[in-house]
Design a protein around this motif. Structure first.
Motif, PDB file in Angstrom:
ATOM      1  N   LEU A 134       1.317  -0.778  -0.488  1.00 46.42           N
ATOM      2  CA  LEU A 134       0.325  -0.132   0.232  1.00 46.42           C
ATOM      3  C   LEU A 134       0.852   1.330  -0.133  1.00 46.42           C
ATOM      4  CD1 LEU A 134      -2.906  -1.395   3.314  1.00 46.42           C
ATOM      5  CD2 LEU A 134      -2.836  -0.795  -0.212  1.00 46.42           C
ATOM      6  N   SER A 135       2.123   1.010   0.083  1.00 38.41           N
ATOM      7  CA  SER A 135       3.083   2.458   0.382  1.00 38.41           C
ATOM      8  C   SER A 135       3.648   2.020  -0.882  1.00 38.41           C
ATOM      9  CB  SER A 135       3.711   2.341   1.520  1.00 38.41           C
ATOM     10  OG  SER A 135       4.646   3.692   1.863  1.00 38.41           O
ATOM     11  N   ILE A 136       3.533   3.326  -2.143  1.00 33.93           N
ATOM     12  CA  ILE A 136       4.158   3.334  -2.749  1.00 33.93           C
ATOM     13  C   ILE A 136       5.931   3.837  -2.536  1.00 33.93           C
ATOM     14  CG2 ILE A 136       4.410   4.860  -4.898  1.00 33.93           C
ATOM     15  CD1 ILE A 136       1.236   5.914  -4.656  1.00 33.93           C
ATOM     16  N   SER A 137       6.789   3.151  -3.687  1.00 38.46           N
ATOM     17  CA  SER A 137       7.992   2.882  -2.653  1.00 38.46           C
ATOM     18  C   SER A 137       8.572   1.980  -4.171  1.00 38.46           C
ATOM     19  CB  SER A 137       8.456   2.271  -1.434  1.00 38.46           C
ATOM     20  OG  SER A 137       8.026   1.023  -1.151  1.00 38.46           O
ATOM     21  N   GLY A 138       9.631   1.565  -3.761  1.00 37.00           N
ATOM     22  CA  GLY A 138      10.803   0.800  -5.162  1.00 37.00           C
ATOM     23  C   GLY A 138      10.083  -0.355  -5.652  1.00 37.00           C
ATOM     24  N   LEU A 139       9.346  -0.456  -5.321  1.00 40.52           N
ATOM     25  CA  LEU A 139       8.187  -1.709  -6.284  1.00 40.52           C
ATOM     26  C   LEU A 139       7.056  -1.366  -7.405  1.00 40.52           C
ATOM     27  CD1 LEU A 139       7.401  -4.909  -6.420  1.00 40.52           C
ATOM     28  CD2 LEU A 139       5.495  -4.313  -4.475  1.00 40.52           C
ATOM     29  N   HIS A 140       6.524  -0.444  -6.649  1.00 37.21           N
ATOM     30  CA  HIS A 140       5.800   0.578  -7.761  1.00 37.21           C
ATOM     31  C   HIS A 140       6.522   1.238  -7.976  1.00 37.21           C
ATOM     32  CE1 HIS A 140       3.938  -0.424  -3.394  1.00 37.21           C
ATOM     33  NE2 HIS A 140       2.758  -0.988  -4.019  1.00 37.21           N
ATOM     34  N   MET A 141       7.419   1.719  -7.796  1.00 32.70           N
ATOM     35  CA  MET A 141       8.296   2.801  -8.979  1.00 32.70           C
ATOM     36  C   MET A 141       8.979   1.846 -10.325  1.00 32.70           C
ATOM     37  SD  MET A 141       8.945   5.727  -9.873  1.00 32.70           S
ATOM     38  CE  MET A 141       8.838   6.551  -7.946  1.00 32.70           C
ATOM     39  N   ALA A 142       9.505   0.908  -9.630  1.00 32.96           N
ATOM     40  CA  ALA A 142      10.088   0.097 -10.483  1.00 32.96           C
ATOM     41  C   ALA A 142       9.265  -0.967 -11.580  1.00 32.96           C
ATOM     42  CB  ALA A 142      11.160  -0.933  -9.435  1.00 32.96           C
ATOM     43  N   LEU A 143       8.329  -1.378 -11.251  1.00 32.92           N
ATOM     44  CA  LEU A 143       7.039  -1.995 -11.215  1.00 32.92           C
ATOM     45  C   LEU A 143       6.775  -1.026 -12.834  1.00 32.92           C
ATOM     46  CD1 LEU A 143       4.741  -4.157  -9.198  1.00 32.92           C
ATOM     47  CD2 LEU A 143       6.414  -4.659 -10.945  1.00 32.92           C
ATOM     48  N   VAL A 144       6.832   0.512 -12.426  1.00 30.75           N
ATOM     49  CA  VAL A 144       5.583   1.478 -13.952  1.00 30.75           C
ATOM     50  C   VAL A 144       6.922   1.302 -14.341  1.00 30.75           C
ATOM     51  CG1 VAL A 144       5.893   3.857 -14.298  1.00 30.75           C
ATOM     52  CG2 VAL A 144       4.310   2.958 -12.270  1.00 30.75           C
ATOM     53  N   ALA A 145       8.413   1.703 -14.294  1.00 31.54           N
ATOM     54  CA  ALA A 145       9.816   2.277 -15.053  1.00 31.54           C
ATOM     55  C   ALA A 145       9.583   1.212 -15.935  1.00 31.54           C
ATOM     56  CB  ALA A 145      10.283   2.483 -14.234  1.00 31.54           C
ATOM     57  N   MET A 146       9.373  -0.281 -15.299  1.00 30.84           N
ATOM     58  CA  MET A 146      10.247  -1.232 -15.977  1.00 30.84           C
ATOM     59  C   MET A 146       9.141  -1.726 -17.363  1.00 30.84           C
ATOM     60  SD  MET A 146      10.916  -5.411 -14.726  1.00 30.84           S
ATOM     61  CE  MET A 146       8.802  -5.077 -14.160  1.00 30.84           C
ATOM     62  N   THR A 147       8.047  -1.442 -17.065  1.00 33.65           N
ATOM     63  CA  THR A 147       6.991  -1.895 -18.027  1.00 33.65           C
ATOM     64  C   THR A 147       6.758  -0.837 -19.085  1.00 33.65           C
ATOM     65  OG1 THR A 147       5.362  -2.697 -16.066  1.00 33.65           O
ATOM     66  CG2 THR A 147       4.213  -1.899 -17.661  1.00 33.65           C
ATOM     67  N   VAL A 148       6.880   0.154 -18.600  1.00 33.95           N
ATOM     68  CA  VAL A 148       6.767   1.312 -20.132  1.00 33.95           C
ATOM     69  C   VAL A 148       8.163   1.067 -20.672  1.00 33.95           C
ATOM     70  CG1 VAL A 148       7.374   4.145 -20.000  1.00 33.95           C
ATOM     71  CG2 VAL A 148       5.449   3.292 -18.404  1.00 33.95           C
ATOM     72  N   PHE A 149       9.371   1.037 -19.570  1.00 27.80           N
ATOM     73  CA  PHE A 149      10.620   1.150 -20.671  1.00 27.80           C
ATOM     74  C   PHE A 149      10.030   0.129 -21.934  1.00 27.80           C
ATOM     75  CE2 PHE A 149      14.565  -1.488 -20.769  1.00 27.80           C
ATOM     76  CZ  PHE A 149      15.792  -0.766 -21.114  1.00 27.80           C
ATOM     77  N   PHE A 150      10.144  -1.864 -20.970  1.00 32.22           N
ATOM     78  CA  PHE A 150      10.188  -2.584 -22.323  1.00 32.22           C
ATOM     79  C   PHE A 150       8.823  -2.662 -23.439  1.00 32.22           C
ATOM     80  CE2 PHE A 150      11.974  -4.787 -18.426  1.00 32.22           C
ATOM     81  CZ  PHE A 150      13.325  -5.077 -19.529  1.00 32.22           C
ATOM     82  N   LEU A 151       7.826  -1.517 -22.672  1.00 32.09           N
ATOM     83  CA  LEU A 151       6.842  -1.678 -24.125  1.00 32.09           C
ATOM     84  C   LEU A 151       6.937  -0.667 -24.709  1.00 32.09           C
ATOM     85  CD1 LEU A 151       4.232  -1.965 -25.186  1.00 32.09           C
ATOM     86  CD2 LEU A 151       3.224   0.520 -23.228  1.00 32.09           C
ATOM     87  N   ALA A 152       8.018   0.826 -24.707  1.00 29.62           N
ATOM     88  CA  ALA A 152       8.623   0.912 -25.376  1.00 29.62           C
ATOM     89  C   ALA A 152       9.944   0.630 -26.507  1.00 29.62           C
ATOM     90  CB  ALA A 152       9.341   3.099 -24.846  1.00 29.62           C
ATOM     91  N   ARG A 153      10.062   0.276 -25.918  1.00 30.19           N
ATOM     92  CA  ARG A 153      11.504  -0.584 -26.245  1.00 30.19           C
ATOM     93  C   ARG A 153      11.050  -1.542 -26.942  1.00 30.19           C
ATOM     94  NH1 ARG A 153      17.041  -4.972 -23.995  1.00 30.19           N
ATOM     95  NH2 ARG A 153      17.910  -4.503 -25.594  1.00 30.19           N
ATOM     96  N   ALA A 154      10.298  -1.914 -26.993  1.00 34.15           N
ATOM     97  CA  ALA A 154       9.073  -3.250 -28.099  1.00 34.15           C
ATOM     98  C   ALA A 154       8.992  -2.705 -29.454  1.00 34.15           C
ATOM     99  CB  ALA A 154       7.787  -4.429 -27.295  1.00 34.15           C
ATOM    100  N   LEU A 155       8.273  -1.690 -28.546  1.00 33.77           N
ATOM    101  CA  LEU A 155       7.751  -0.637 -30.348  1.00 33.77           C
ATOM    102  C   LEU A 155       8.427  -0.112 -31.297  1.00 33.77           C
ATOM    103  CD1 LEU A 155       4.848   1.159 -27.958  1.00 33.77           C
ATOM    104  CD2 LEU A 155       4.330  -0.476 -30.120  1.00 33.77           C
ATOM    105  N   LEU A 156       9.778  -0.053 -30.409  1.00 34.17           N
ATOM    106  CA  LEU A 156      11.030   0.675 -31.210  1.00 34.17           C
ATOM    107  C   LEU A 156      11.367   0.143 -31.901  1.00 34.17           C
ATOM    108  CD1 LEU A 156      12.207   3.297 -28.669  1.00 34.17           C
ATOM    109  CD2 LEU A 156      11.496   3.633 -30.379  1.00 34.17           C
ATOM    110  N   ALA A 157      11.758  -1.808 -31.625  1.00 32.40           N
ATOM    111  CA  ALA A 157      12.215  -3.049 -32.002  1.00 32.40           C
ATOM    112  C   ALA A 157      11.479  -2.997 -33.343  1.00 32.40           C
ATOM    113  CB  ALA A 157      11.919  -4.137 -31.270  1.00 32.40           C
TER     114      ALA A 157
END
Length: 802
Positions: free
Chosen positions: A314-337
């Motif tokens: 429930l406390s927004i910290s490393g887990l949530h930030m990492a999941l958000v950044a990682m999801t966007v990163f891999f989605l953007a990389r897949a689209l660019l590929a």
């Protein structure tokens, strides 16, 4: 976004003696003093003082640690030590005082570059002084007035800077533009509780009538200081509104308020859309994970998540930030590929880090930018910058830099329980994966074997993560919340796959699809995952032994256990053996600590006494809502008690309209005088008297007189012997810190007996009977609701003192 175990950075942080690439070795030699070589005897020339620490072996271990460039990792520890020294000072130091030793030790470090140990020692001392200086300067920068006394029914006008809906009503933070009473140094911001569950929007200018008072202090000595915490949020007074809030025209709004209002509207819009699809616990948790608004999480769900060890979700910290950044990163990389030419000719991996960085920044702002989220954002920023320049950066150095950045910007973060637990868990996890992560996750064998072992490795990594994080945060949970979650490993193993693969990805997808109106299916999928998570939390919380209370841990124990964790994670030589020694010392201090025998609230209306059997009993007014929430609950928590209600603890007290008596430690009689007329009899018969009234000059008992108008923190006492009590105060008189009210008055007086009376004559069963004091006093259930409150006329609003 790898771990960096194969990079130059990760290599520098490996075990002592590990070979480095030539370039990294050259940089290391050029940037630091040369470590002297060991002689044939095994010691370094010019370092005889190390023999006092354990001989030649210790010297060799220290040299290997320094040669492996691990001294940098201890800079955040030194910086935090300096900040802690600032907060521990009895009075406010000179704001620029820390700059002098920091500059001197910095000069000494430059002069001592040819002598490695002197250099590192001077750098360490300079960092401690720098932490002290930064804390002093930051406190001076944000300094603002604190309300000195209670103001009844005063008119307040101001801009709404924050609003929060709660289970009972709501509360708002006002930037004051007008205070309807002339006082010296009026507060700049006030936090006001409202009876209505629909607060005015952020950015609105309002007028209301309220009762305001100084922010409350700790409920007992060593407890959490709410007043200090909210002072660093810019709040100088708290209170409750009388009547309705009026929207009125105001002056020019302060800078940044328009952006805050837009951000709050965005949060409310997202929350409203989620609540339109999900209801109950599903909607409350979904809103908390996406926007940081936790007011909709049911109390039963939140409690079960605490008991099961899932409250970190429930406390927004490393887990949530990492999941958000990682999801966007891999989605953007897949689209660019998708276009082969783009993937082959350009660094699409670096490009994909840019939208991930923007997503992490927006998530930071949307979630409220709390300290754990700030730490997570800084680490995510460093990792993404490393990806952009082709250097993975998820190492202990990343965490050290993130810690330094957070402490420079917000030195008070070291006092925040969430920040402490966040850094402790991250430190332990990064250290564990640097040591065992490569071995655990590295592929081996044939392709079929690697795919077969993937689930096993994932479960092993999840178990390692849960176990390491749970052990690292256990001392902080025990110190701040007096509770342990022994079944957290089981709950996290079951819940984290659901959170990682369903809840958070669907939450991110729903946020992205919201502008197009197709977010409903994503929220429903997220709700399905949340149902699974809530079911896991409920099931684990229902197991026997899931919730373990623990008595208050002394500060010395927490410091020793924190040092043990630091040594275990940062050292690589046999110096790491200091960790179990420090941990053992911390446990011994905890086991040998003597518990408090008496608790008194700041308004002298509720008293807790430890009986001959070691259990607490209550007298006074523990049945009121405000007493139960802000006085009795912290006391019971400090004792490690979870299931006993306040009403059950009043059975032993003998009370009437004038006060109560209880049998205390070793049979000593403790009296609570709620009326002035009972003081003469209580002084004659009791060993200790607690009262809000001035005692008679010839009182034979030890008296704790609490001035309810000026005391802003709880009191406690320990019985040292017959007639001897040692008093401790949450906020001692004479302290001059910026977060304390300016009143110099001492709100309590501890009086020794003024005439010779045999203590045995006052103790039940030891001479004169205590029954005359108790005669005519009814049971605790018949005492009045207000308990002789020294501030008659104030309603029992449990939001007033928060």
């Amino acid at each position: 976004m790898g771990t960096g175990s194969g990079s130059e950075e990760g290599t520098e942080e490996g075990t002592a003696g590990r070979a480095r690439p030539g370039r990294a070795r050259a940089l290391a030699v050029a940037s630091a003093p040369r470590i002297p070589a060991l002689t044939a005897a095994g010691t370094a020339p010019g370092l005889p003082w190390l023999r006092l620490l354990g001989g030649q072996a210790v010297a060799q271990w220290v040299l290997r640690e320094l040669d492996d460039r691990r001294g940098f990792l201890f800079l955040p520890v030194a910086f935090a030590t300096g900040i802690a020294l600032y907060f521990g000072a009895a009075h406010e130091p000179w704001a620029y005082g820390g700059l002098v030793p920091a500059g001197l030790f910095g000069v000494f470090a430059v002069l001592a570059r040819a002598r490695p140990f002197a250099f590192h020692l001077c750098v360490l001392l300079a960092t401690i002084a720098a932490g002290f200086a930064v804390a002093s300067l930051q406190a001076r920068r944000i300094a603002h007035p604190v309300l000195a006394r209670t103001l009844q029914a005063v008119e307040v006008s101001g801009f709404v800077e924050a609003e929060e809906r709660r289970s009972r009503g709501s509360r708002i933070t006002l930037r004051v533009t007008h205070l309807g009473r002339e006082i010296a140094d009026p507060p700049e911001r006030v936090r006001v509780s409202l009876a209505s569950g629909d607060p005015p929007p952020v950015g609105a200018h309002v007028r209301l009538r309220a009762t305001l008072g100084p922010p409350p202090g700790p409920a007992y000595p060593g407890g959490f200081d709410f007043g200090r915490a909210i002072w660093f949020e810019g709040i100088g007074a708290t209170g409750y509104a009388l009547g309705k809030v009026q929207l009125v025209p105001g002056p020019e709004p302060p800078a940044g308020l328009a952006f805050a209002a837009w951000l709050e509207r965005s949060r409310e819009a997202i929350a409203g859309r989620i609540r339109a699809v999900l209801s109950g616990g599903q909607g409350g948790i979904a809103v908390a994970l996406v926007t940081g608004l936790r007011d909709g999480v049911p109390e039963t769900v939140e409690e079960n998540m605490r008991v099961s060890g899932l409250s970190h979700i429930l406390s927004i910290s490393g887990l949530h930030m990492a999941l958000v950044a990682m999801t966007v990163f891999f989605l953007a990389r897949a689209l660019l590929a998708l276009p082969p030419e783009l993937a082959l000719r350009y660094p699409i991996k670096s490009w994909a880090a840019v939208p991930a960085l923007f997503a992490a920044t927006y998530y930071l702002l949307l979630s409220g930018a709390h300290v754990p989220t700030q730490r997570s954002y800084v680490m995510t920023l460093l990792v993404l910058l490393g990806v952009m320049i082709g250097r993975p950066a998820l190492t202990l150095r990343t965490l050290a830099i993130a810690a330094l950045v957070v402490m420079v910007l917000t030195p008070w973060a070291i006092l925040d329980p969430g920040a402490q637990m966040s850094f402790a868990a991250t430190l332990a996890l990064v250290a564990a994966y640097e040591r065992w992560g490569q071995r655990l996750m590295a592929p081996s064998g044939t392709t079929a074997r690697r795919w077969t072992l993937r689930p096993v490795r994932y479960v092993a990594a999840l178990a390692l993560t849960s176990l390491v994080a749970g052990l690292a945060t256990a001392p902080f949970a025990a110190f701040h919340f007096q509770r342990l979650a022994p079944l957290s490993l089981l709950a996290n193993l079951a819940a984290m796959p659901v959170v990682s693969f369903i809840v958070m990805p669907m939450g991110l997808l729903g946020s992205m699809l919201m502008p197009f109106g197709w977010d409903g299916p994503a929220w429903r999928a997220m709700g399905w995952g949340l149902d699974l998570m809530i079911g896991i939390a409920d099931s684990v919380a229902a197991l026997p032994g899931a919730d373990r209370g623990i008595a208050t841990m002394p500060m010395a124990s927490l410091i020793l256990l924190s040092l043990a964790l630091t040594c275990l994670c940062l050292l690589r030589t046999r110096l790491v053996l200091a960790a179990p020694l420090l941990a053992g010392a911390g446990v011994c201090v905890f086991l040998l600590a003597r518990p408090l025998d008496l608790y008194v609230d700041s308004r002298a209306r509720t008293v807790a006494v430890r009986g001959p059997d070691g259990a607490l009993s209550l007298m006074g007014s523990p049945s009121t809502r405000i007493a139960q929430r802000f006085e009795v609950a912290p006391w019971l928590s400090a004792e490690g008690v979870r299931t006993v209600s306040a009403a059950d603890l009043t059975q032993a007290a003998r009370c009437d309209a004038q006060g109560c008596t209880l049998t205390g430690p070793d049979g000593a009689l403790v009296a609570y005088s709620r009326e002035r007329g009972s003081l003469a009899e209580d002084c004659l018969r009791a060993e200790l008297v607690v009262t809000p009234f001035e005692p008679p000059a010839d009182c034979a008992a030890t008296v704790i007189h609490v001035d309810a108008w000026h005391q802003l923190g709880g009191l406690a006492a320990t019985r040292m012997g017959p007639g001897e009590w040692r008093l401790s105060v949450a906020r001692p008189g004479g302290e001059t810190r910026p977060w304390l009210p300016p009143s110099p008055e001492v709100g309590q007086i501890l009086l020794a007996p003024t005439r010779g009376v045999d203590p045995a004559a006052r103790s039940p069963g030891k001479g004169a009977s205590a029954e005359p004091v108790a005669a005519g006093r009814a049971s605790a259930e018949s005492e009045s609701e207000d308990g002789g409150d020294a501030r008659d006329g104030e309603p029992d609003d449990d939001e007033q003192r928060e």
